[in-house]
Design an enzyme around this catalytic site. Structure first.
Site, short mmCIF file in Angstrom:
data_model
loop_
_atom_site.label_atom_id
_atom_site.label_comp_id
_atom_site.label_asym_id
_atom_site.label_seq_id
_atom_site.Cartn_x
_atom_site.Cartn_y
_atom_site.Cartn_z
N SER A 1 -0.99 -5.77 2.73
CA SER A 1 -1.43 -6.64 1.63
C SER A 1 -2.77 -7.16 2.58
CB SER A 1 -0.84 -7.72 0.84
OG SER A 1 -1.74 -8.21 -0.31
N ASP B 1 0.91 0.47 -7.11
CA ASP B 1 0.41 -1.46 -6.79
C ASP B 1 0.04 -2.08 -7.56
OD1 ASP B 1 0.30 -3.25 -5.56
OD2 ASP B 1 -0.46 -2.65 -3.31
N HIS C 1 3.55 -3.46 -5.11
CA HIS C 1 2.73 -4.24 -4.51
C HIS C 1 3.94 -3.78 -3.19
CE1 HIS C 1 -0.75 -5.61 -1.78
NE2 HIS C 1 0.15 -6.87 -2.14
#
Length: 303
Positions: A167, A253, A282
């Site tokens: 991320s 996502d 995600h």
């Protein structure tokens, strides 16, 4: 004002940041922690980062007299260090591991120096009108200093430095690879952030949503925001990565959209592999992806 900075302008900025960091005495300290595993050594790490902020992290390593590879982890947004045993699998497998708390994201590392342009409770809302002032400069400078620490350690095999993150951290390790092309042997990035940033601002996705909300009140700042954020956008530096990269994304996502990352991915010219987790959000591949990476790291460090 141009809508985006040139690559030369971006590199000049980051070279100046690295020089700014280098002029600060790092004051690295390691405090040994007790562990029930006699094969592992665990330390709390502190050092001085940009604007004299104390950066907190962990350093784990196998108890051996031989040089070992090191995994430099970069955490996701608002992911904090709770216990070094979050990372105990790395030294148990024969690797050192370095990881720090990101500034102002809920861990021990604070963000106390004042900003000159904008202030906000959310870190990515700070300093957004000037790339010299923007929060992300501080975040990435701390990671650059962490890499510097790794390169000072005699017990680290300098040919076996691996960057890994997810991320926010996935984008960070790719940016580090672009700015430090001679350091990493390999980069692993999962559901990475920090690509096609201005579009993410307009769509208000992930950590960049706060800037989109700012523009809703101050639309006259759009050109300034687009220009200033280009200094941090992976798509303008991705072609400087020279080591192999292994990347995973998730098709659905909503936080770090796959389509935005592809603006950077297609510019990576070094050996690259991409795994798409279809119909995942995600979380991406989760534990399954970590196992894949562990197996691959075991393979490449033994080549």
């Amino acid at each position: 004002m141009k809508l985006t900075a040139t690559q030369n302008e971006i590199l000049a900025f980051w070279k100046a940041v690295q020089q700014e960091v280098a002029e600060i005495e790092p004051e690295y300290t390691l405090t040994k922690q007790s562990t029930s595993d006699p094969t592992v050594e665990v330390f709390t790490l502190t050092f001085t980062g940009l604007y004299q902020e104390t950066i907190y992290g962990f350093y784990l390593r196998p108890k051996t007299t031989q040089q070992v590879p090191v995994i430099i982890e970069s955490l996701g947004y608002w992911t904090t260090l709770e216990d070094p045993f979050q990372f105990i699998h790395w030294p148990q497998m024969g690797y050192a591991c370095l990881v720090i708390d990101n500034r102002a994201q809920g861990g021990k590392t604070l963000d106390q120096a004042p900003y000159q342009t904008t202030s906000h409770p959310e870190p990515f809302g700070r300093g957004i009108l000037d790339h010299h002032d923007f929060y992300f400069k501080r975040l990435l400078a701390d990671q650059l200093r962490l890499v510097d620490f790794a390169t000072t350690r005699d017990e680290v095999d300098q040919t076996q430095i691996i960057f890994r993150g997810g991320s926010q951290g996935g984008g960070v390790v790719l940016l580090l690879g672009a700015l430090l092309p001679d350091v990493p042997k390999w980069i692993f990035a999962d559901v990475p952030s920090h690509a096609n940033i201005y579009h993410r601002v307009l769509e208000e996705t992930g950590s960049y949503g706060v800037i989109g909300r700012f523009l809703a009140y101050y639309p006259n700042q759009r050109k300034t925001i687009e220009h200033e954020l280009s200094y941090f956008d992976l798509q303008y530096l991705a072609d400087l990565i020279t080591c192999p990269v292994s990347i995973s994304v998730a098709s659905h996502d909503p936080v770090c959209p796959m389509a935005d990352f592809f603006h950077a991915y297609r510019k990576i010219t070094s050996p690259k592999t991409l795994r798409v987790y279809w119909k995942k959000e995600h979380e991406g591949g989760g534990v399954k992806q970590l196992v894949r990476e562990i197996n691959q790291i075991n393979q490449i460090t033994q080549e």
